[in-house]
Design an enzyme around this catalytic site. Structure first.
Site, short mmCIF file in Angstrom:
data_model
loop_
_atom_site.label_atom_id
_atom_site.label_comp_id
_atom_site.label_asym_id
_atom_site.label_seq_id
_atom_site.Cartn_x
_atom_site.Cartn_y
_atom_site.Cartn_z
N TRP B 234 0.83 -1.20 0.00
CA TRP B 234 0.00 0.00 0.00
C TRP B 234 0.87 1.26 0.00
CZ3 TRP B 234 -0.52 4.15 3.35
CH2 TRP B 234 -1.61 4.99 3.12
N HIS B 235 2.00 1.19 0.71
CA HIS B 235 2.84 2.38 0.82
C HIS B 235 3.55 2.72 -0.49
CE1 HIS B 235 2.28 2.15 5.17
NE2 HIS B 235 2.63 3.43 5.17
N GLY B 236 3.74 1.78 -1.35
CA GLY B 236 4.37 2.12 -2.63
C GLY B 236 4.79 0.89 -3.38
#
Lengths: 494, 402
Positions: B234-236
């Site tokens: 989700w963060h990248g």
């Protein structure tokens, strides 16, 4: 409802107080350039607004070349012409145009004289041909009006690196200035500052030998002006025409112009029926008796004596060709005394005779620091001692071979120390605003001279009498010299 | 289920499409990723799942639905609200509330303080070190790691605080997203205090549906690994984010496995659970492990992150704390002073909050003169000492990029 109205009133009062605080912060953080800097741009523009309306007959525009070349007071003293020098460091033509527009809001000049150095490429990577910081210096102290709004908008459109908002909220531009604030930033009494109607006095000799002016030759090639600069030159010409103002182009002496640039401007001037005076062209150079070696302060800027020659020539032109009549104005009369003092400051740095130097120091504007290194008594003569006595110094230095000696003279207070050990004294001048530390050691101890003012070393630290002169009015050190009174010739070293 | 699948697919392709193309050695597409997509994708997912589970009823009014999804203060960096937390608040009318307005103003000022006085100032040093990993090693990496941990927190907290402040001006309360995370005594606790709305989302929509801790240790650990892998993705896009997520899962598993051993060590050292020294040790330990993970998170690549951590331990240059070397990282000593004072203020405010004392309440209890003096002083301080403006590339909110 009443509760909400009360709350709204409180919000309004809070916002007003906040606005006042923010405004005061802006006053502090926006940089100020006084005589303690080389180019006193802030004074030039702030003081312009103090001139009585419709009293200025001639306006000078241009870069530092203009700021250091045209002396309004000299023009007034010799020709009775009232003028103001609106030139500043790296003033490009866009800035010149908007400052002329601004000046016309307050004054009705009969002539505008523009130095055209910035018509040609100066800084290829700057959209306005000069440093952003210099454009800011020129505009920050322009009063807010439609002219300034137009100037800011135009400049920001031309230079994408400039921020429009930062002109309205200067903290965006000067957010890091808090680390470099100085006395000038908290000094709000600009009225009390000495100023020479925009002129920047420079006193040094460049000593550049071997340079010659060029001879006019219109058959030689020319060079293109920077298009943006040409556009704004056209606008200045147009503006002057519309306002019925005579427009004169000049190029002050510099080592950075050539025949190609001369030809370009000459052609432009002829096409537009404008007078053009280039003092780098041989005829004119010789007519004003200019000398690159002694009248330039460096490769680009004139010293006081060079500026006088150029100003007087312009004065003659204005009187003879433009029919300017001698007039009298209290604003220029009031500045005569200050102008004399300024000339004295400039001359001081060239005095090599110790007696004359000591005589020149008898001036309450100066704070004087004297510190002896190694030996100063062997050839210290009676007449020099007499001059020292006139300054108020009482110590007997003759027959005190190799002694340490230091003295400070400021605001009528005299501090003297003499001995055979190292001497060390610290104090403050100008109502304790400026600190100093002074050291002296004769050859009986370790031979040293140190004169620190606000932490900066100014002493020449050479054998003899090291002298530093601080001008209390302009708030800067104006000279540092060492007279070797150990040797018979009493050589001055700068 | 179809709509849930579409939402996940759109988000995944937009965020990770180019990464997948890179793996397949294909040219990346230059597309514009909508601002805050990761946040409102989770918001939409929770909304859809809650409807699917029958916890809430679907909003039939499209305008109201859009208002819930696109409520502007939270769109860049969250917090990620649940429908039942936010919907009613934004649908019901709010009369002007003076006290909420003032509190909103306080939050906005505090948010700008965090952003300009801490986050963006730290960023100068952090960027200098992380952009030249071959040049900086040893204590430089340690300093940059500590400052990045602070920068990330201050930056994220500032954006959320400003969002909360703006929402409060309209009388709307957004959920708290942080609870002094660096006061945590374990990484497990850290995730209860850091990005709370996201952690709770993962717990409710990934971890618990997978079985949570109900089916034995092995299942619990594998659920943790999956949950933190989702967090990383989700963060990248990129291996480093995945590894960062898995590293946090590993922290929790190791923390769980070694719990007994650690307790025995504390007993041996006679450090009771209430002991301040024990808490301090645990907090420092937790901060250290979290900081190591942040170095991976911030580094240009996973490999660079490993190299920087290795260099941090292997190269000894403690003299940089005693000579002027730290001042060559982009901040002058005066700016370091401002940064350190600002961090101390943040720690002070956080410690008061940890004890349930809210500085805003204390300020509000003072006379109007004191209150205004405080507000004006802070605003002017931010204006004068903050890092922003000409010659400085304003840092985007870091979590706004996720």
């Amino acid at each position: 409802m009443r509760k909400h109205i009360k709350f709204m009133c409180k919000c309004m009062i809070f916002l007003i107080i906040l606005f006042i605080c923010v405004e005061n912060v802006y006053r502090v953080i926006v940089p100020k350039f006084f005589f303690s800097d080389i180019w006193p741009t802030t004074l030039t523009y702030s003081k312009f607004y103090e001139e009585e309306e419709d009293t200025i007959d001639v306006i000078f525009l241009g870069s530092s070349h203009a700021a250091s070349s045209f002396i309004p007071q000299e023009l007034y003293n010799n020709y009775g012409i009232t003028s103001y020098n609106l030139g500043c460091e790296q003033q490009n033509l866009v800035t010149s145009y908007f400052w002329l527009k601004e000046a016309l809001r307050y004054q009705k000049p009969k002539a505008v004289v523009l130095d055209c150095y910035f018509l040609f490429l100066y800084s290829g990577y700057e959209p306005l041909n000069s440093a952003e910081s210099c454009t800011r210096k020129a505009l920050d102290y322009m009063k807010w009006s439609l002219v300034k709004r137009e100037a800011v908008k135009t400049i920001c459109e031309l230079d994408q690196y400039q921020s429009l908002v930062s002109y309205y909220l200067p903290n965006i531009r000067y957010h890091a200035r808090w680390m470099n604030l100085s006395e000038n930033d908290f000094f709000s009494e600009i009225d009390e500052c000495v100023e020479y109607k925009g002129y920047t006095p420079l006193s040094e000799y460049a000593g550049l030998e071997g340079y010659e002016p060029f001879e006019a030759d219109m058959s030689a090639s020319d060079i293109d002006m920077v298009p943006l600069m040409e556009t704004y030159l056209n606008k200045i010409v147009e503006l002057c025409k519309n306002e019925g103002i005579s427009f004169i182009l000049t190029k002050t002496p510099t080592l950075n112009v050539n025949l190609e640039k001369y030809n370009t401007i000459k052609k432009y001037a002829e096409e537009h029926n404008i007078d053009y005076f280039d003092f780098n062209e041989k005829n004119l150079y010789e007519k004003v008796d200019f000398c690159f070696a002694t009248d330039l302060r460096d490769a680009d800027h004139l010293n006081l004596w060079g500026a006088k020659k150029i100003t007087n020539y312009i004065g003659r032109v204005l009187s003879e060709q433009y029919d300017f009549q001698r007039c009298e104005s209290f604003q220029w009369e009031a500045l005569k005394d200050d102008y004399e003092k300024m000339q004295k400051d400039c001359e001081l740095v060239h005095i090599v005779d110790i007696d004359k130097y000591m005589a020149a120091l008898q001036d309450m504007r100066y704070s004087i620091f004297i510190s002896v290194n190694e030996e100063c008594t062997q050839n210290l003569r009676d007449h020099t001692i007499q001059q020292l006595r006139k300054l108020g110094l009482q110590a007997s230095l003759q027959q005190e071979y190799g002694c340490s000696y230091c003295a400070v003279i400021s605001d009528g207070t005299i501090i003297e120390q003499k001995g055979y050990n190292s001497l060390n004294y610290g104090g403050a001048i100008r109502d304790n605003l400026v600190t100093y530390d002074i050291k002296s050691a004769g050859n009986q101890s370790r031979s040293l001279s140190s004169i620190l003012i606000e932490g900066t070393e100014y002493s020449k630290n050479e054998r003899g009498m090291n002298i530093v002169v601080y001008n209390n009015d302009t708030r800067k050190v104006i000279d540092s010299v060492c007279f070797d009174t150990h040797e018979r010739e009493n050589f001055a070293s700068r | 289920m179809l709509t849930i699948g579409i939402a996940i697919f759109v988000w995944f392709i937009l965020k990770n499409g180019n990464f997948l193309l890179g793996i397949l050695h294909r040219q990346p597409f230059e597309w514009i990723v909508p601002l805050g997509i990761s946040f409102y994708t989770l918001q939409i997912l929770s909304y859809l799942i809650d409807i699917y589970k029958g916890k809430i009823k679907a909003q039939k009014n499209f305008a109201k639905y859009i208002l819930f999804i696109l409520f502007f203060p939270q769109i860049i960096q969250g917090p990620i609200p649940r429908y039942e937390q936010l919907a009613e608040q934004i649908y019901e009318g709010h009369l002007f509330d003076e006290s909420k307005f003032v509190k909103g103003f306080q939050l906005i000022v505090w948010g700008f303080f965090l952003k300009f006085m801490i986050a963006d100032k730290s960023a100068i040093v952090v960027n200098t070190v992380f952009d030249s990993p071959e040049k900086y090693a040893g204590c430089y990496v340690l300093v940059a790691g500590i400052l990045y941990s602070i920068e990330l927190y201050a930056d994220f907290l500032s954006c959320v605080t400003i969002s909360q402040g703006v929402a409060k001006l309209f009388g709307i309360d957004l959920v708290n997203n942080f609870m002094q995370p660096y006061f945590s005594t374990s990484t497990k606790e850290f995730w209860r205090r850091w990005h709370i709305s996201f952690s709770e989302w993962l717990r409710d929509y990934v971890y618990i549906p997978l079985g949570g801790s109900r089916k034995g240790k092995i299942s619990q650990y594998s659920n943790l690994i999956i949950t933190f892998a989702v967090s990383g993705v989700w963060h990248g896009s990129g291996y480093k984010y995945l590894f960062w997520g898995l590293l946090h899962a590993a922290y929790q598993i190791v923390g769980n496995v070694t719990f007994g051993v650690k307790e025995k060590i504390y007993d041996f050292l006679k450090l009771s659970k209430q002991s301040g020294a024990r808490k301090m040790l645990q907090r420092m330990g937790c901060f250290f492990w979290v900081m190591l993970a942040w170095i991976i998170f911030r580094a240009n690549s996973l490999k660079t992150g490993f190299q920087m951590i290795k260099n941090m331990f292997m190269i000894h240059n403690p003299w940089i704390f005693f000579n002027d070397k730290l001042f060559s990282l982009g901040l002058e000593w005066k700016e370091w002073g401002v940064l350190l004072i600002s961090i101390i203020i943040l720690i002070y405010v956080s410690s008061r909050r940890e004890r349930g004392l809210h500085l805003s309440e204390i300020i509000l209890s003072r006379s109007i003169y004191v209150r205004w003096l405080i507000y004006i002083s802070i605003i002017l301080s931010i204006m004068v000492f903050g890092t922003y403006g000409y010659g400085f590339n304003v840092q985007d909110f870091i979590y706004g990029g996720f």
